[in-house]
Design a protein around this motif. Structure first.
Motif, PDB file in Angstrom:
ATOM      1  N   UNK A 106       0.830  -1.204   0.000  1.00 32.81           N
ATOM      2  CA  UNK A 106       0.000   0.000   0.000  1.00 32.81           C
ATOM      3  C   UNK A 106       0.866   1.256   0.000  1.00 32.81           C
ATOM      4  N   UNK A 107       1.914   1.248   0.809  1.00 35.86           N
ATOM      5  CA  UNK A 107       2.827   2.398   0.843  1.00 35.86           C
ATOM      6  C   UNK A 107       3.508   2.570  -0.513  1.00 35.86           C
ATOM      7  N   UNK A 108       3.966   1.463  -1.084  1.00 38.59           N
ATOM      8  CA  UNK A 108       4.647   1.542  -2.371  1.00 38.59           C
ATOM      9  C   UNK A 108       3.772   2.122  -3.460  1.00 38.59           C
ATOM     10  N   UNK A 109       2.537   1.638  -3.537  1.00 38.48           N
ATOM     11  CA  UNK A 109       1.634   2.153  -4.568  1.00 38.48           C
ATOM     12  C   UNK A 109       1.235   3.604  -4.283  1.00 38.48           C
ATOM     13  N   UNK A 110       0.953   3.919  -3.015  1.00 39.70           N
ATOM     14  CA  UNK A 110       0.478   5.265  -2.682  1.00 39.70           C
ATOM     15  C   UNK A 110       1.562   6.320  -2.884  1.00 39.70           C
ATOM     16  N   UNK A 111       2.792   5.997  -2.503  1.00 44.45           N
ATOM     17  CA  UNK A 111       3.862   6.996  -2.552  1.00 44.45           C
ATOM     18  C   UNK A 111       4.535   7.043  -3.917  1.00 44.45           C
ATOM     19  N   UNK A 133      14.544   6.199  -8.564  1.00 44.84           N
ATOM     20  CA  UNK A 133      13.819   7.457  -8.704  1.00 44.84           C
ATOM     21  C   UNK A 133      14.669   8.534  -9.384  1.00 44.84           C
ATOM     22  N   UNK A 134      15.684   8.131 -10.141  1.00 45.93           N
ATOM     23  CA  UNK A 134      16.599   9.115 -10.717  1.00 45.93           C
ATOM     24  C   UNK A 134      15.917  10.043 -11.709  1.00 45.93           C
ATOM     25  N   UNK A 135      14.827   9.585 -12.307  1.00 43.10           N
ATOM     26  CA  UNK A 135      14.140  10.416 -13.295  1.00 43.10           C
ATOM     27  C   UNK A 135      13.195  11.417 -12.649  1.00 43.10           C
ATOM     28  N   UNK A 136      12.978  11.323 -11.372  1.00 44.77           N
ATOM     29  CA  UNK A 136      12.049  12.210 -10.677  1.00 44.77           C
ATOM     30  C   UNK A 136      12.799  12.855  -9.516  1.00 44.77           C
ATOM     31  N   UNK A 137      13.010  14.160  -9.591  1.00 43.73           N
ATOM     32  CA  UNK A 137      13.851  14.823  -8.594  1.00 43.73           C
ATOM     33  C   UNK A 137      13.255  14.725  -7.197  1.00 43.73           C
ATOM     34  N   UNK A 138      11.933  14.869  -7.079  1.00 44.04           N
ATOM     35  CA  UNK A 138      11.308  14.791  -5.753  1.00 44.04           C
ATOM     36  C   UNK A 138      11.486  13.416  -5.149  1.00 44.04           C
ATOM     37  N   UNK A 139      11.199  12.382  -5.949  1.00 40.27           N
ATOM     38  CA  UNK A 139      11.329  11.026  -5.432  1.00 40.27           C
ATOM     39  C   UNK A 139      12.786  10.655  -5.226  1.00 40.27           C
ATOM     40  N   UNK A 147      16.788   9.203  -1.143  1.00 38.64           N
ATOM     41  CA  UNK A 147      18.120   9.367  -0.593  1.00 38.64           C
ATOM     42  C   UNK A 147      18.130   9.754   0.868  1.00 38.64           C
ATOM     43  N   UNK A 148      16.993  10.023   1.457  1.00 45.21           N
ATOM     44  CA  UNK A 148      16.917  10.426   2.856  1.00 45.21           C
ATOM     45  C   UNK A 148      16.684   9.224   3.743  1.00 45.21           C
ATOM     46  N   UNK A 149      16.583   9.507   5.047  1.00 41.61           N
ATOM     47  CA  UNK A 149      16.317   8.426   5.997  1.00 41.61           C
ATOM     48  C   UNK A 149      14.994   7.740   5.700  1.00 41.61           C
ATOM     49  N   UNK A 150      14.019   8.495   5.168  1.00 46.36           N
ATOM     50  CA  UNK A 150      12.738   7.870   4.841  1.00 46.36           C
ATOM     51  C   UNK A 150      12.898   6.856   3.721  1.00 46.36           C
ATOM     52  N   UNK A 151      13.796   7.153   2.768  1.00 44.56           N
ATOM     53  CA  UNK A 151      14.057   6.180   1.715  1.00 44.56           C
ATOM     54  C   UNK A 151      14.636   4.896   2.265  1.00 44.56           C
ATOM     55  N   UNK A 152      15.510   5.012   3.251  1.00 49.63           N
ATOM     56  CA  UNK A 152      16.060   3.817   3.885  1.00 49.63           C
ATOM     57  C   UNK A 152      14.974   3.042   4.629  1.00 49.63           C
ATOM     58  N   UNK A 185      11.855   2.884   3.792  1.00 44.06           N
ATOM     59  CA  UNK A 185      11.073   2.170   2.783  1.00 44.06           C
ATOM     60  C   UNK A 185      11.755   0.852   2.410  1.00 44.06           C
ATOM     61  N   UNK A 186      13.056   0.908   2.220  1.00 42.80           N
ATOM     62  CA  UNK A 186      13.779  -0.302   1.838  1.00 42.80           C
ATOM     63  C   UNK A 186      13.799  -1.317   2.977  1.00 42.80           C
ATOM     64  N   UNK A 187      13.943  -0.826   4.199  1.00 42.28           N
ATOM     65  CA  UNK A 187      13.904  -1.739   5.339  1.00 42.28           C
ATOM     66  C   UNK A 187      12.527  -2.385   5.479  1.00 42.28           C
ATOM     67  N   UNK A 188      11.487  -1.630   5.165  1.00 43.57           N
ATOM     68  CA  UNK A 188      10.138  -2.190   5.205  1.00 43.57           C
ATOM     69  C   UNK A 188      10.006  -3.326   4.199  1.00 43.57           C
ATOM     70  N   UNK A 189      10.532  -3.126   2.994  1.00 42.99           N
ATOM     71  CA  UNK A 189      10.484  -4.185   1.984  1.00 42.99           C
ATOM     72  C   UNK A 189      11.270  -5.408   2.441  1.00 42.99           C
TER      73      UNK A 189
END
Length: 554
Positions: free
Chosen positions: A310-315, A366-372, A377-382, A384-388
């Protein structure tokens, strides 16, 4: 995606091969579960004998025999099994029968046929992981694709059902192939051909399980989102896709036109069946859409997996238009199955590819999308990966636990072995219902299709005096009159009538609690994570409890 970070083709091929082998290996762990043997002549899965009858003993494409006369399910998987099994028989891998075979020799042949049919299902289940992974990798990069593939490879319910000769895993394989074409259409140099391939696989999905034909929505939505074609071209291409899907369905399920009266009779029976319910199994289980979330998907895919998807699809999913068709088709299918009164876990399998893609999106480039890109690259990105990774860890533990459960002695076999060891010949043993696949094999015909045949076989058993106290089920009067020395009750028989507090069950158990003592409880619990009380019915196949009660001395 930056060309400098694209992995080499050799590395990618190695990763996909490794994913396939991992998915296949975990599926083959349980491939010999419940096979016929000297003690029980039928599989412990209640649907396999009917499917084998149609796939091997009725149809034979090599001999021009294509009509199984059984259309509760689509016939495409039956043709695949038939081609596979008859070929293995022709080359001598599967042995034949003598001129006048004994029931045991027929059971031994069934065991060979089930085993090799399950191997084919396992191959398709492993292939599903690769197809889903490669579909997401086209837009999200190789790491995201591998994560999505692992989420399919290790999904506990898919692992278990990949060891059954049933249509659900093959259906999911074809759904995944249709999704692959839907994703590929966005960047395809030949989008019309890609669209029609998607329609072809959608027709195959419908030819395996009728409502899975909704997967056609995915490539059609991708077509309309492409923005390349004129309105007239899109309409014409959509009509062509529907035509290809319909033609594929008609060819893969020829009963619709070559045996139409019987086909439509069986088809509408199945429609009524899913609309009316399946005995007491799903009675008073609430709203179908919620039931599919819990206990079905929360057990079969994982509660943490649902959250992560759900997080992956929503974000992130909204950034990948190529995936929107997958999401649209999956939502349409979810809405459809939620309306039905029959709510087996296996009905949710066509949702697993989209769920796995949602998990994989947490690792997407997310290299093609500057926001993503900043977000990843932030702690939130980490996080997300830990959640996966947490999803995959839970799935690995759960899938391994269930697969190991399938390799250990079944509770039914334990109970039968105990009876042969402890109970003298002639002991009177009662059952609250007519014995079936859930019953310890105190006679070998427990898997017969017709209850009348099972009843007759039980009453004709010679080692023990077997007393089915049915029909009707849970017959308190019959119990009070006969009072057999032992009672054997399976969890399959008891769980739902106990949950509903059915009056006949309560009256029956009042006598049991007064006149009997619980002698033994036989279990085969999944060893790593144990078993939830809300384990879905079609995961209970591999680990039902069996209780044995002994008549108290007067």
């Amino acid at each position: 995606m930056n060309e400098s970070v694209i992995p080499s083709k050799r590395l990618a091929a190695g990763l996909w091969a490794g994913l396939f082998l991992l998915a296949l290996g975990v599926r083959l762990l349980g491939v010999a579960w419940g096979l016929p043997n000297t003690e029980h002549y039928y599989s412990y899965h209640p649907d396999e004998w009917l499917i084998l009858l149609a796939s091997y003993f009725t149809i034979n494409p090599y001999a021009g025999e294509f009509l199984p006369g059984f259309y509760n399910y689509g016939t495409l998987p039956m043709y695949l099994w038939s081609v596979w099994l008859h070929w293995l028989s022709a080359v001598g891998v599967i042995g034949g029968l003598p001129e006048n075979p004994t029931p045991l020799q027929i059971a031994e042949l069934r065991a060979q046929l089930y085993l090799w049919a399950r191997v084919l299902v396992g191959l398709m289940g492993a292939g599903t992981a690769v197809v889903v992974g490669r579909a997401l990798a086209m837009v999200g990069g190789l790491p995201a694709g591998i994560v999505a593939g692992l989420a399919i490879a290790l999904a506990p319910a898919l692992v278990v059902h990949s060891a059954f000769m049933t249509v659900d895993v093959p259906t999911t394989f074809f759904v995944a192939l249709a999704f692959y074409q839907a994703v590929a259409l966005a960047t395809s140099p030949r989008p019309m051909r890609t669209l029609l391939w998607g329609a072809f696989w959608a027709g195959c999905a419908a030819g395996s399980k009728y409502n899975a034909g909704l997967v056609l929505i995915a490539p059609v939505v991708s077509l309309w989102l492409s923005g390349v074609f004129s309105l007239k071209t899109r309409i014409g291409a959509s009509v062509a896709a529907i035509g290809v899907a319909g033609l594929t369905f008609a060819l893969s399920c020829p009963g619709v036109w070559a045996d139409s009266e019987r086909f439509w009779s069986h088809f509408w029976y199945e429609v009524r069946h899913v609309g009316q319910g399946h005995g007491e199994i799903f009675t008073d289980t609430g709203v179908g859409w919620l039931y599919h979330i819990h206990p079905n998907l929360s057990t079969g895919f994982g509660a943490i997996g649902l959250l992560a998807s759900l997080v992956g699809w929503a974000v992130f999913g909204r950034r990948y238009r190529a995936l929107w068709g997958v999401l649209a088709a999956s939502l349409a299918y979810y809405l459809l199955i939620g309306v039905a009164e029959v709510r087996f876990l296996r009905y949710t399998f066509p949702l697993f590819p989209a769920l796995a893609m949602g998990v994989g999106l947490l690792w997407a480039s997310r290299s093609a999308d500057s926001r993503l890109s900043r977000l990843s690259g932030t702690w939130s990105g980490m996080l997300f990966k830990l959640l996966a990774l947490a999803v995959l860890l839970w799935q690995l533990l759960s899938a391994t636990s269930l697969a190991l459960c399938m390799r250990r002695p079944d509770a039914r076999d334990q109970a039968a072995a105990w009876a042969r060891r402890e109970l003298p010949k002639g002991t009177r043993i009662g059952f609250p219902t007519v014995p079936w696949f859930y019953t310890p094999p105190l006679f070998p015909e427990t898997g017969e299709l017709r209850w009348q045949d099972r009843l007759r076989a039980a009453q004709s058993a010679t080692r023990y005096r077997l007393i089915p106290l049915a029909p009707p089920e849970w017959n308190a009067e019959a119990l009070s009159v006969t009072l057999p020395e032992y009672l054997i009750i399976s969890e399959f028989e008891e769980r739902d009538v106990q949950r509903l507090g059915r009056a006949d069950y309560q009256a029956f158990m009042q006598i049991v609690n007064t006149r009997y003592a619980l002698e033994r409880t036989f279990t085969n619990e999944p060893p790593l994570l144990g078993r939830k009380p809300s384990l879905p019915h079609d995961l209970l196949y591999i680990c039902p409890q069996v209780k044995v009660y002994r008549l108290r001395a007067p």
